[in-house]
Design an enzyme around this catalytic site. Structure first.
Site, PDB file in Angstrom:
ATOM      1  CD  GLU A  90      -2.758  -1.218   2.464  1.00  0.00           C
ATOM      2  OE1 GLU A  90      -2.948  -0.162   3.104  1.00  0.00           O
ATOM      3  OE2 GLU A  90      -3.226  -2.316   2.802  1.00  0.00           O
ATOM      4  CB  SER A 182       8.533   5.517   9.963  1.00  0.00           C
ATOM      5  OG  SER A 182       7.713   5.146  11.043  1.00  0.00           O
ATOM      6  CB  SER A 205       6.692   3.185  15.942  1.00  0.00           C
ATOM      7  OG  SER A 205       6.411   3.600  14.620  1.00  0.00           O
ATOM      8  CB  CYS A 324      -1.197   0.948   7.539  1.00  0.00           C
ATOM      9  SG  CYS A 324       0.268   0.322   6.716  1.00  0.00           S
TER      10      CYS A 324
END
Length: 355
Positions: A90, A182, A205, A324
């Protein structure tokens, strides 16, 4: 297909460094491979053998990633992208010319609140396939910011991710601070990122300040406690001049307590940092829930009052049930055979004459 594989194919077709750079620059910016400055004909700046080979190479690059479906939402369009072997990832067209891309098919971290990792890691996404996601988006609209924040954990595919970051920050004309790596945290990140000629911004994260809860929520993340993770990130922030973006998926009854907010204040006071609270994207497949809007607002005010720069960022695609991993998961409800991956074929001259 890795970027270096593409470069070697260009050399085999007669390109020198300057020619390969020009072709890669055109590709990463979403242009025809023979695009030149001021509309000059390709014969003025590319050798004949390379010009004849470009149609074949263009076809192969176009096959790296195709849009299977597009799902428009209020916060941007989510793209279900089919890679050359039929696997699905995605990408998300974000506001303000941003793009979120995937770095793996699946994920090995196994975050308990994430749809992407439910099936584990299926395969790595090569650097060429990452750039191909950017090229797809650039053919639709302007892209001036790329975040490696989609499916996958970038530190688990760090060679390919850094190769993609390098070419996007040089040939792709994207500002280094507008390339965002990330990660859940890994010592390799803090070893490798400072050494690159393109040093991206960093997003961590975090999700909790409690080591034991973090090990439960992120069972296969590198064993780095939140205190150490923040100190490592702070050193990178001070070195690069980019603030660290801390990601905190806000889950009702799990990490939305005042005690957790006090933990954030303890860790981030005086740090070059921005806290992004991301209300959980509720899905029927998992039992977690997002806190009420009033609760989220109260937490933001609590952190602001204690000097912590805080924003609320919704996971893109919530209004189309496309958070996601969700689009891919829904598509895979109907099994579909994957095609085998083929290595880059030698690029042969196209038929016909060229001047």
């Amino acid at each position: 297909m890795r970027i270096e594989t593409i470069r070697q194919a260009l050399y085999a077709a007669g390109a020198k460094d300057c020619h390969a750079d020009r072709v890669l620059r055109a590709w990463t910016q979403g242009q025809a491979l023979d695009s030149g400055p001021r509309h000059q004909p390709a014969a003025d700046f590319l050798p004949l053998g390379l010009r004849n080979a470009l149609p074949g190479l263009s076809s192969q690059l176009n096959g790296l990633a195709r849009i299977r479906s597009e799902h428009a939402g209020e916060d941007g369009a989510r793209l279900l992208v089919e890679l050359g072997d039929g696997q699905l990832v995605e990408s998300v067209l974000l506001p303000r010319d941003g793009l979120c891309i995937s770095t793996q098919v699946g994920c090995a971290v196994g975050c308990t609140f994430c749809m992407t990792g439910r099936d584990g890691l299926l395969r790595q996404v090569d650097s060429g396939e990452m750039v191909a996601q950017v090229v797809l988006a650039r053919r639709q609209r302007k892209v001036s910011r790329v975040v490696f924040m989609g499916m996958g954990e970038p530190s688990h595919n760090i060679d390919n991710v850094l190769e993609a970051i390098d070419i996007l920050g040089t040939h792709g004309a994207i500002g280094h601070k507008n390339l965002v790596f990330s990660t859940v945290g890994d010592h390799r990140v803090f070893e490798r990122l400072p050494a690159g000629r393109v040093r991206p911004a960093l997003a961590i994260s975090l999700h909790t300040t409690r080591p034991e809860l973090r090990r439960t929520l992120l069972p296969k993340a590198a064993p780095i406690d939140p205190d150490e993770l923040v100190e490592l990130a702070e050193a990178y922030a001070r070195d690069t001049g980019y603030p660290i973006q801390y990601q905190w998926t806000l889950i009702e009854g799990v990490n939305d307590s005042e005690a957790e907010m006090d933990g954030i204040v303890r860790l981030l006071t005086g740090k070059y940092a921005l806290m992004n609270l991301i209300p959980y994207n509720t899905t029927a497949a998992l039992d977690y829930r997002r806190p009420p809007v009033e609760r989220v607002t109260a937490l933001v005010r609590y952190l602001h009052a204690r000097g912590i720069r805080t924003t609320v960022r919704n996971s893109a695609g919530q209004d189309v049930d496309g958070g996601c991993g969700q689009l891919r998961a829904r598509n895979l409800e109907t099994p579909r055979k994957s095609r085998p991956i083929h290595p880059l074929r030698p690029i042969s001259p196209a038929s016909g004459s060229a001047s």
